[in-house]
Write a protein that holds these residues in place. Structure first.
Motif, PDB file in Angstrom:
ATOM      1  N   GLY A 127       2.193  10.441   8.787  1.00  0.00           N
ATOM      2  CA  GLY A 127       2.505   9.028   9.016  1.00  0.00           C
ATOM      3  C   GLY A 127       1.704   8.131   8.096  1.00  0.00           C
ATOM      4  N   PHE A 128       2.102   8.084   6.836  1.00  0.00           N
ATOM      5  CA  PHE A 128       1.404   7.239   5.860  1.00  0.00           C
ATOM      6  C   PHE A 128       2.255   6.022   5.488  1.00  0.00           C
ATOM      7  N   SER A 129       3.467   6.266   4.914  1.00  0.00           N
ATOM      8  CA  SER A 129       4.260   5.175   4.328  1.00  0.00           C
ATOM      9  C   SER A 129       4.765   4.208   5.389  1.00  0.00           C
ATOM     10  N   GLU A 130       4.854   2.943   4.976  1.00  0.00           N
ATOM     11  CA  GLU A 130       5.417   1.898   5.834  1.00  0.00           C
ATOM     12  C   GLU A 130       6.393   1.090   4.988  1.00  0.00           C
ATOM     13  N   GLY A 132       7.276  -1.474   2.715  1.00  0.00           N
ATOM     14  CA  GLY A 132       6.419  -2.334   1.889  1.00  0.00           C
ATOM     15  C   GLY A 132       5.101  -1.687   1.508  1.00  0.00           C
ATOM     16  N   SER A 133       4.757  -0.543   2.073  1.00  0.00           N
ATOM     17  CA  SER A 133       3.506   0.145   1.717  1.00  0.00           C
ATOM     18  C   SER A 133       3.808   1.620   1.449  1.00  0.00           C
ATOM     19  N   GLY A 134       4.259   1.886   0.223  1.00  0.00           N
ATOM     20  CA  GLY A 134       4.509   3.262  -0.194  1.00  0.00           C
ATOM     21  C   GLY A 134       3.551   3.603  -1.322  1.00  0.00           C
ATOM     22  N   SER A 135       3.910   3.183  -2.537  1.00  0.00           N
ATOM     23  CA  SER A 135       2.997   3.398  -3.671  1.00  0.00           C
ATOM     24  C   SER A 135       1.689   2.643  -3.426  1.00  0.00           C
ATOM     25  N   ASP A 136       1.813   1.437  -2.899  1.00  0.00           N
ATOM     26  CA  ASP A 136       0.610   0.651  -2.574  1.00  0.00           C
ATOM     27  C   ASP A 136       0.207   0.948  -1.129  1.00  0.00           C
ATOM     28  N   ILE A 380      10.196  10.931  -5.964  1.00  0.00           N
ATOM     29  CA  ILE A 380       9.739   9.759  -5.190  1.00  0.00           C
ATOM     30  C   ILE A 380       8.651  10.179  -4.191  1.00  0.00           C
ATOM     31  N   TYR A 381       8.952  11.230  -3.375  1.00  0.00           N
ATOM     32  CA  TYR A 381       7.969  11.549  -2.325  1.00  0.00           C
ATOM     33  C   TYR A 381       6.705  12.177  -2.926  1.00  0.00           C
ATOM     34  N   GLY A 382       5.611  12.034  -2.193  1.00  0.00           N
ATOM     35  CA  GLY A 382       4.330  12.545  -2.698  1.00  0.00           C
ATOM     36  C   GLY A 382       3.808  11.716  -3.866  1.00  0.00           C
ATOM     37  N   GLY A 383       4.313  10.492  -4.039  1.00  0.00           N
ATOM     38  CA  GLY A 383       3.898   9.628  -5.158  1.00  0.00           C
ATOM     39  C   GLY A 383       4.946   9.670  -6.251  1.00  0.00           C
ATOM     40  N   THR A 384       5.533   8.510  -6.605  1.00  0.00           N
ATOM     41  CA  THR A 384       6.665   8.501  -7.553  1.00  0.00           C
ATOM     42  C   THR A 384       6.215   8.934  -8.953  1.00  0.00           C
ATOM     43  N   SER A 385       7.207   9.322  -9.771  1.00  0.00           N
ATOM     44  CA  SER A 385       6.890   9.743 -11.150  1.00  0.00           C
ATOM     45  C   SER A 385       6.229   8.606 -11.931  1.00  0.00           C
ATOM     46  N   GLU A 386       6.680   7.369 -11.683  1.00  0.00           N
ATOM     47  CA  GLU A 386       6.082   6.227 -12.423  1.00  0.00           C
ATOM     48  C   GLU A 386       4.592   6.117 -12.066  1.00  0.00           C
ATOM     49  N   VAL A 387       4.285   6.262 -10.779  1.00  0.00           N
ATOM     50  CA  VAL A 387       2.887   6.156 -10.348  1.00  0.00           C
ATOM     51  C   VAL A 387       2.074   7.321 -10.925  1.00  0.00           C
ATOM     52  N   GLN A 388       2.661   8.514 -10.938  1.00  0.00           N
ATOM     53  CA  GLN A 388       1.948   9.669 -11.518  1.00  0.00           C
ATOM     54  C   GLN A 388       1.669   9.426 -13.010  1.00  0.00           C
TER      55      GLN A 388
HETATM   56  C1  LIG Z   1      12.509  12.452   0.980  1.00  0.00           C
HETATM   57  C2  LIG Z   1      11.254  11.678   1.239  1.00  0.00           C
HETATM   58  C3  LIG Z   1      10.326  12.187   2.134  1.00  0.00           C
HETATM   59  C4  LIG Z   1       9.168  11.462   2.423  1.00  0.00           C
HETATM   60  N1  LIG Z   1       8.317  11.939   3.387  1.00  0.00           N
HETATM   61  C5  LIG Z   1       7.258  11.171   3.755  1.00  0.00           C
HETATM   62  C6  LIG Z   1       6.442  11.569   4.865  1.00  0.00           C
HETATM   63  O1  LIG Z   1       6.667  12.617   5.493  1.00  0.00           O
HETATM   64  N2  LIG Z   1       5.417  10.759   5.224  1.00  0.00           N
HETATM   65  C7  LIG Z   1       5.128   9.605   4.570  1.00  0.00           C
HETATM   66  O2  LIG Z   1       4.162   8.933   4.923  1.00  0.00           O
HETATM   67  N3  LIG Z   1       5.891   9.190   3.517  1.00  0.00           N
HETATM   68  C8  LIG Z   1       6.948   9.942   3.114  1.00  0.00           C
HETATM   69  N4  LIG Z   1       7.756   9.521   2.069  1.00  0.00           N
HETATM   70  C9  LIG Z   1       7.469   8.220   1.435  1.00  0.00           C
HETATM   71  C10 LIG Z   1       7.024   8.298  -0.003  1.00  0.00           C
HETATM   72  O3  LIG Z   1       5.678   8.710  -0.092  1.00  0.00           O
HETATM   73  C11 LIG Z   1       7.262   6.918  -0.637  1.00  0.00           C
HETATM   74  O4  LIG Z   1       8.659   6.719  -0.651  1.00  0.00           O
HETATM   75  C12 LIG Z   1       6.711   6.804  -2.029  1.00  0.00           C
HETATM   76  O5  LIG Z   1       5.318   6.812  -2.020  1.00  0.00           O
HETATM   77  C13 LIG Z   1       7.195   5.522  -2.730  1.00  0.00           C
HETATM   78  O6  LIG Z   1       6.975   4.405  -1.933  1.00  0.00           O
HETATM   79  P1  LIG Z   1       8.142   3.347  -1.623  1.00  0.00           P
HETATM   80  O7  LIG Z   1       9.331   4.099  -1.152  1.00  0.00           O
HETATM   81  O8  LIG Z   1       7.576   2.302  -0.738  1.00  0.00           O
HETATM   82  O9  LIG Z   1       8.538   2.730  -3.039  1.00  0.00           O
HETATM   83  P2  LIG Z   1       7.724   1.572  -3.798  1.00  0.00           P
HETATM   84  O10 LIG Z   1       6.276   1.885  -3.781  1.00  0.00           O
HETATM   85  O11 LIG Z   1       8.166   0.252  -3.278  1.00  0.00           O
HETATM   86  O12 LIG Z   1       8.274   1.756  -5.284  1.00  0.00           O
HETATM   87  C14 LIG Z   1       9.513   1.174  -5.732  1.00  0.00           C
HETATM   88  C15 LIG Z   1       9.625   1.430  -7.239  1.00  0.00           C
HETATM   89  O13 LIG Z   1       8.529   0.767  -7.925  1.00  0.00           O
HETATM   90  C16 LIG Z   1       7.821   1.702  -8.725  1.00  0.00           C
HETATM   91  N5  LIG Z   1       6.374   1.420  -8.688  1.00  0.00           N
HETATM   92  C17 LIG Z   1       5.631   1.084  -7.603  1.00  0.00           C
HETATM   93  N6  LIG Z   1       4.337   0.934  -7.944  1.00  0.00           N
HETATM   94  C18 LIG Z   1       4.252   1.186  -9.277  1.00  0.00           C
HETATM   95  C19 LIG Z   1       3.176   1.215 -10.213  1.00  0.00           C
HETATM   96  N7  LIG Z   1       1.929   0.951  -9.837  1.00  0.00           N
HETATM   97  N8  LIG Z   1       3.460   1.525 -11.497  1.00  0.00           N
HETATM   98  C20 LIG Z   1       4.738   1.803 -11.894  1.00  0.00           C
HETATM   99  N9  LIG Z   1       5.803   1.793 -11.038  1.00  0.00           N
HETATM  100  C21 LIG Z   1       5.567   1.483  -9.756  1.00  0.00           C
HETATM  101  C22 LIG Z   1       8.073   3.054  -8.068  1.00  0.00           C
HETATM  102  O14 LIG Z   1       7.930   4.118  -8.993  1.00  0.00           O
HETATM  103  C23 LIG Z   1       9.516   2.904  -7.591  1.00  0.00           C
HETATM  104  O15 LIG Z   1      10.417   3.202  -8.649  1.00  0.00           O
HETATM  105  C24 LIG Z   1       8.911  10.226   1.759  1.00  0.00           C
HETATM  106  C25 LIG Z   1       9.837   9.742   0.822  1.00  0.00           C
HETATM  107  C26 LIG Z   1      11.004  10.441   0.578  1.00  0.00           C
HETATM  108  C27 LIG Z   1      11.980   9.865  -0.402  1.00  0.00           C
END
Ligand SMILES: Cc1cc2nc3c(=O)[nH]c(=O)nc-3n(C[C@H](O)[C@H](O)[C@H](O)COP(=O)(O)OP(=O)(O)OC[C@H]3O[C@@H](n4cnc5c(N)ncnc54)[C@H](O)[C@@H]3O)c2cc1C
Length: 399
Positions: A127-130, A132-136, A380-388
Motif C-alpha cells: 500500500g504505497f501509491s495514492e 497523485g502520489s506515485g512517482s512522487d 510503469i509499476y515499480g517506478g516508471t522507465s522515465e523515473v528510472q
Molecule cells: C499494474 C500495476 C501494478 C501496481 N501495483 C502497485 C502495488 O501493488 N502497490 C502500490 O503501492 N503501487 C502499485 N502500482 C503503482 C505504481 O507504482 C505507480 O503507478 C507508478 O509509481 C507511477 O505512478 P503514477 O501512476 O502516479 O504516475 P505519475 O507519477 O503521475 O506519472 C505520470 C507520468 O509522468 C512521468 N513522470 C513522473 N515523474 C517524473 C520524473 N520525475 N521524471 C520524468 N518523468 C516523470 C511518469 O514517467 C509517467 O509517464 C502499480 C501500478 C501498475 C500499473
C-alpha cells in the motif's frame, strides 16, 4: 563475483530438479501464471511444499529463516522452477517485505510474521501509491493519527495489486504534517480484515482483476505494528524500493517467455514449414535469446554489487528494470504474433456477473494476449522507465 562454470552448481541444479520431479504436483505444473502471481490456492499449496523442504524463502539469509543460498544458487532455483512450470511465490512477501522485516523489525514482529510468510499462511500486498502520489511517493496523504496505543488511519491507496486476496498490507502513512515530507512518513503492517478497510477492483487492459483501490476509514492499527521508529518510514521505503527495482526485471518471466516462444516456433506452421523456418522470425527469436542472456548476466552483476554494498548498485538496478521490462514487452508482443490468427484471443477471467468465459486454444497459447496487454504496465509499476532513467542520469552525472 566469479562467473566461471561451477561443478558444485551442477550438483545443486540436479538436487533442485530431483526435488521438483518428486514434489511439484502434476496438477500445479505449467498452469498459466495469470501475469504476476499464481492463483492464491496454488501459491499457498506450493509455498507449503517448499517450506516443508526448508526452501520457504530462497532469497533470504539462513539466520532469517531463508535458505542462505548464493546468488547463483538462487538463479538456478528460479530457472529450474520456471522450466518445470512451478507456481510463483508471494513476491511482495519474499522480495519486498521480507528483507524489510529482516533488517528493521523487532524480534516480536519477526516472530509473528516470518513463520506465516514461510508457510504461505499470510499473503501480502503493498500500500504505497495514492491518487497523485506515485512517482512522487513522498507526497502521500494517507494520514495516521495517534490515539493511545493505536493509530487511526484515513485515506486512499490505489493500484494495490492483489489486495483482494491478501491477508495483510504493508502501508505507508503520514504521521507528521509539520516536518519535511519525507520525515513525516511511517511504515505500518495492517491486517486486511480490520474494520474500515474497503477494497474495490480495477479491471486492467488485460481484462483481469489484479488491481484495486483500497480505502481506509478510521482504521485502528496497533502502534506495535509499526516497523522502525515513527517518521522512519522513508528510510525503510528507500531500502525496499532498491530491492523492487532490481527484481522488477523479472528474469523468471523472461525465461518463461523464451520457453513459450521456442515451443511455438516448433509447433506453429506457416504452410508446411514450422515457424522457426521463417528467417525473420528466427532472427528475432535469436536476438531476444541473446538479450535474455545479457539480462541474466546483469542480474548476477547487480546482485553481486548489492552483496558488496556498492554505491552504484542502485543505478544498476534501475538499468536492469528498464532493460528487463522493455524486453518483457517485446517478447510478449512476439508471442502474440507467433500465434497468428489466434493471437488476438484473450482469456478474460469471468466477470463478477459470470460473462466472458475462457475460449479454447492449445495450452501454450492460453492467456498470451492478456499477458501482452498486462506487460504494457511493466514499465510503469515499480517506478516508471522515465523515473528510472532520471536515477541513471543522476548516477552518471556523479561519476
Ligand atoms: C499494474 C500495476 C501494478 C501496481 N501495483 C502497485 C502495488 O501493488 N502497490 C502500490 O503501492 N503501487 C502499485 N502500482 C503503482 C505504481 O507504482 C505507480 O503507478 C507508478 O509509481 C507511477 O505512478 P503514477 O501512476 O502516479 O504516475 P505519475 O507519477 O503521475 O506519472 C505520470 C507520468 O509522468 C512521468 N513522470 C513522473 N515523474 C517524473 C520524473 N520525475 N521524471 C520524468 N518523468 C516523470 C511518469 O514517467 C509517467 O509517464 C502499480 C501500478 C501498475 C500499473
Amino acid at each position: 563475483m566469479d562467473f566461471q562454470p561451477d561443478t558444485g552448481l551442477d550438483t545443486f541444479r540436479e538436487e533442485v530438479r530431483a526435488f521438483l520431479r518428486e514434489h511439484l504436483p502434476r496438477d500445479l505444473a505449467g498452469k498459466p501464471v495469470g501475469s504476476v502471481r499464481s492463483m492464491r490456492p496454488d501459491l499457498v499449496r506450493w509455498q507449503k511444499i517448499l517450506n516443508a523442504r526448508g526452501w520457504g524463502a530462497p532469497h533470504w539469509a539462513q539466520k532469517d529463516g531463508g535458505t542462505g543460498w548464493t546468488v547463483l544458487q538462487r538463479l538456478v532455483f528460479d530457472e529450474e522452477c520456471v522450466a518445470a512450470g512451478a507456481p510463483t511465490q508471494d513476491g511482495f512477501a519474499q522480495k519486498l517485505l521480507g528483507p524489510v522485516l529482516n533488517e528493521f523489525a523487532s524480534p516480536e514482529q519477526k516472530a509473528e510474521h516470518v513463520p506465516l510468510i514461510l508457510d504461505g499462511e499470510r499473503l501480502w500486498c503493498q500500500g504505497f501509491s495514492e491518487p497523485g502520489s506515485g512517482s512522487d511517493l513522498a507526497s502521500l496523504r494517507t494520514r495516521a493519527v495517534r490515539d493511545g496505543d493505536h493509530y487511526v488511519v484515513n485515506g486512499q491507496k490505489i493500484w494495490t495489486s492483489y489486495a483482494h486476496e491478501s491477508d495483510w498490507i504493508f502501508l505507508l502513512v503520514r504521521t507528521d504534517t509539520e516536518v519535511k515530507k519525507q520525515a513525516g512518513i511511517s511504515f505500518l503492517l495492517v491486517d486486511m480484515k480490520t474494520p474500515g478497510i474497503t477494497v474495490r477492483p480495477i479491471r486492467s487492459i488485460d481484462d483481469c482483476h489484479h488491481l484495486n483501490e483500497t480505502f481506509f476509514d478510521n482504521v485502528r492499527v496497533p502502534v506495535a505494528n509499526r516497523i522502525g521508529a515513527e517518521g522512519d518510514g522513508w528510510n525503510i521505503t528507500k531500502f525496499l524500493l532498491n530491492n523492487e527495482h532490481a527484481s522488477a526485471a523479472d528474469l523468471p518471466i523472461l525465461r518463461r517467455y523464451l520457453i513459450q516462444l521456442r515451443t511455438l516456433a516448433a509447433t506453429q506452421r506457416v504452410g508446411a514449414a514450422p515457424l522457426i523456418a521463417q528467417p525473420e522470425f528466427a532472427l528475432r527469436l535469436a536476438r531476444l535469446e541473446a538479450e535474455v542472456t545479457a539480462v541474466a548476466t546483469m542480474v548476477k552483476r547487480v546482485a553481486a554489487m548489492e552483496q558488496d554494498h556498492s554505491p552504484a548498485a542502485h543505478a544498476m538496478g534501475s538499468i536492469l528494470k528498464v532493460r528487463g521490462t522493455e524486453l518483457q514487452q517485446r517478447m510478449s508482443e512476439l508471442l502474440v504474433e507467433a500465434l497468428g490468427d489466434y493471437g488476438a484471443l484473450a482469456y478474460p477471467e469471468p466477470h463478477d456477473d459470470g460473462t466472458a468465459a475462457a475460449m479454447p486454444l492449445q495450452d501454450v497459447g492460453r492467456g498470451i494476449a492478456n499477458e501482452m496487454f498486462f506487460r504494457r504496465a511493466s514499465t510503469i509499476y515499480g517506478g516508471t522507465s522515465e523515473v528510472q532513467r532520471g536515477i541513471i542520469a543522476r548516477m552518471l552525472f556523479q561519476l
